[in-house]
Design a protein around this motif. Structure first.
Motif, PDB file in Angstrom:
ATOM      1  N   ARG A   1       1.167  -1.373   0.087  1.00  0.00           N
ATOM      2  CA  ARG A   1       0.022   0.365  -0.001  1.00  0.00           C
ATOM      3  C   ARG A   1       0.780   1.030  -0.030  1.00  0.00           C
ATOM      4  O   ARG A   1      -0.011   2.271  -0.317  1.00  0.00           O
ATOM      5  CB  ARG A   1      -0.967  -0.046   0.827  1.00  0.00           C
ATOM      6  CG  ARG A   1      -2.136  -0.998   1.031  1.00  0.00           C
ATOM      7  CD  ARG A   1      -2.564  -1.262   2.499  1.00  0.00           C
ATOM      8  NE  ARG A   1      -3.552  -2.258   1.959  1.00  0.00           N
ATOM      9  CZ  ARG A   1      -4.964  -2.715   3.491  1.00  0.00           C
ATOM     10  NH1 ARG A   1      -3.823  -2.669   4.662  1.00  0.00           N
ATOM     11  NH2 ARG A   1      -5.491  -3.449   3.722  1.00  0.00           N
ATOM     12  N   ILE A   2       2.494   1.060   0.505  1.00  0.00           N
ATOM     13  CA  ILE A   2       3.048   2.175   0.249  1.00  0.00           C
ATOM     14  C   ILE A   2       3.171   3.181  -0.817  1.00  0.00           C
ATOM     15  O   ILE A   2       2.948   1.951  -2.145  1.00  0.00           O
ATOM     16  CB  ILE A   2       4.139   1.785   0.837  1.00  0.00           C
ATOM     17  CG1 ILE A   2       4.859   1.497   1.673  1.00  0.00           C
ATOM     18  CG2 ILE A   2       5.285   3.259   0.316  1.00  0.00           C
ATOM     19  CD1 ILE A   2       6.065   1.109   2.483  1.00  0.00           C
ATOM     20  N   PRO A   3       2.486   3.849  -1.327  1.00  0.00           N
ATOM     21  CA  PRO A   3       2.155   3.979  -2.363  1.00  0.00           C
ATOM     22  C   PRO A   3       3.669   4.669  -3.562  1.00  0.00           C
ATOM     23  O   PRO A   3       4.664   4.974  -2.695  1.00  0.00           O
ATOM     24  CB  PRO A   3       2.324   6.500  -2.656  1.00  0.00           C
ATOM     25  CG  PRO A   3       1.981   6.585  -0.729  1.00  0.00           C
ATOM     26  CD  PRO A   3       2.507   5.171  -0.308  1.00  0.00           C
ATOM     27  N   ILE A   4       3.685   4.204  -4.777  1.00  0.00           N
ATOM     28  CA  ILE A   4       4.838   4.263  -6.043  1.00  0.00           C
ATOM     29  C   ILE A   4       5.449   3.264  -5.165  1.00  0.00           C
ATOM     30  O   ILE A   4       5.314   2.386  -6.383  1.00  0.00           O
ATOM     31  CB  ILE A   4       5.774   5.570  -6.063  1.00  0.00           C
ATOM     32  CG1 ILE A   4       4.567   6.690  -6.150  1.00  0.00           C
ATOM     33  CG2 ILE A   4       7.184   5.365  -7.162  1.00  0.00           C
ATOM     34  CD1 ILE A   4       6.275   8.390  -6.405  1.00  0.00           C
TER      35      ILE A   4
ATOM     36  N   TRP B   1       3.575   0.127  -5.811  1.00  0.00           N
ATOM     37  CA  TRP B   1       3.032  -0.320  -7.474  1.00  0.00           C
ATOM     38  C   TRP B   1       3.953  -1.122  -8.328  1.00  0.00           C
ATOM     39  O   TRP B   1       3.772  -1.619  -8.453  1.00  0.00           O
ATOM     40  CB  TRP B   1       2.622   1.422  -8.024  1.00  0.00           C
ATOM     41  CG  TRP B   1       2.333   0.500  -9.974  1.00  0.00           C
ATOM     42  CD1 TRP B   1       1.702   1.208 -10.022  1.00  0.00           C
ATOM     43  CD2 TRP B   1       3.761   0.599 -10.527  1.00  0.00           C
ATOM     44  NE1 TRP B   1       0.938   0.737 -11.251  1.00  0.00           N
ATOM     45  CE2 TRP B   1       2.444   0.790 -12.160  1.00  0.00           C
ATOM     46  CE3 TRP B   1       4.577   1.233 -10.452  1.00  0.00           C
ATOM     47  CZ2 TRP B   1       3.143   0.987 -12.890  1.00  0.00           C
ATOM     48  CZ3 TRP B   1       4.975   1.046 -11.538  1.00  0.00           C
ATOM     49  CH2 TRP B   1       4.540   0.523 -12.938  1.00  0.00           C
TER      50      TRP B   1
END
Length: 227
Positions: free
Chosen positions: A101-104, A107
């Motif tokens: 769930r950590i941004p970037i 992903w």
């Protein structure tokens, strides 16, 4: 001096890791293979920083298999997460859901092909994990799992979490236990220090054993250096 080396490692590794992660979406445009090479470049950079700046070296006993396998590893520090990816040539790593769930970064991890596990242990979450592991093994990739879950201090051997037996049964690959002692140089709750981290690849365990047997063998094998 050790504290200064640790500060230098932190500044250099994390400082350069920020642009590496931020560039991940750009590298993904060039395809899956190019993206994984980018990730392996990051793991090579981590190894260089650990060796040159912090004085942490690795010693390998035994060897990984030449064919895909399920690697069940001890987890004592951040160090082995990068090193096993580097040693095994971009395997699929089972990762806790909150990290995804950590941004970037989350992903990028999914684009790399991590297998996300929900530690709540719901049946649906376990089935999804097994589907992703099957897809990874079908693509010719090894799978890395830290069956005890989170990092543990040297000398502790937490019970295995749910997941190992299910993955073992689902993907039908041999299990290679990986013992290590990274906590001696990079403890969970303490400063980094120079030293040697040993990775011991154990004797492969063939598919087909019952749950109690595979869990007992793996738990014993990954803790042989845990002292």
């Amino acid at each position: 001096m050790v504290r200064l080396r640790a500060l230098l490692f932190t500044a250099v590794f994390y400082g350069f890791s920020v642009p590496i992660v931020l560039l991940a979406p750009v590298m993904a445009v060039f395809g899956e293979r190019a993206f994984r090479r980018w990730v392996l470049l990051w793991t090579d950079f981590h190894a260089w920083c650990a060796r040159a700046l912090m004085g942490i070296r690795t010693r390998i006993e035994g060897a990984p298999l030449a064919t895909p396998a399920l690697y069940a590893a001890k987890h004592q520090s951040f160090f082995e997460t990068f090193e096993l990816m580097r040693m095994l040539g971009a395997p699929a790593v089972v990762m806790r859901q909150e990290y995804a769930r950590i941004p970037i970064w989350g992903w990028a991890a999914k684009r790399y092909g991590v297998i996300v596990i929900d530690r709540s242990g719901s049946a649906a979450a376990l089935r999804q994990m097994m589907r992703e592991a099957k897809a990874a093994s079908a693509a010719g990739r090894s799978v890395v799992l830290f069956p005890e879950g989170t990092r543990s201090p040297v000398g502790e051997a937490p019970p295995l979490r749910s997941g190992l037996a299910g993955l073992y049964r689902a993907i039908g690959l041999p299990v290679v236990p990986v013992a290590l002692d990274s906590g001696k140089v990079w403890p969970k709750d303490g400063p980094m220090r120079p030293g040697i981290v040993t990775f011991r690849f154990g004797t492969p365990i063939p598919p087909g054993l019952k749950r109690d047997a595979i869990e007992t063998q793996v738990h014993a094998a990954i803790n042989v250096l845990n002292r």
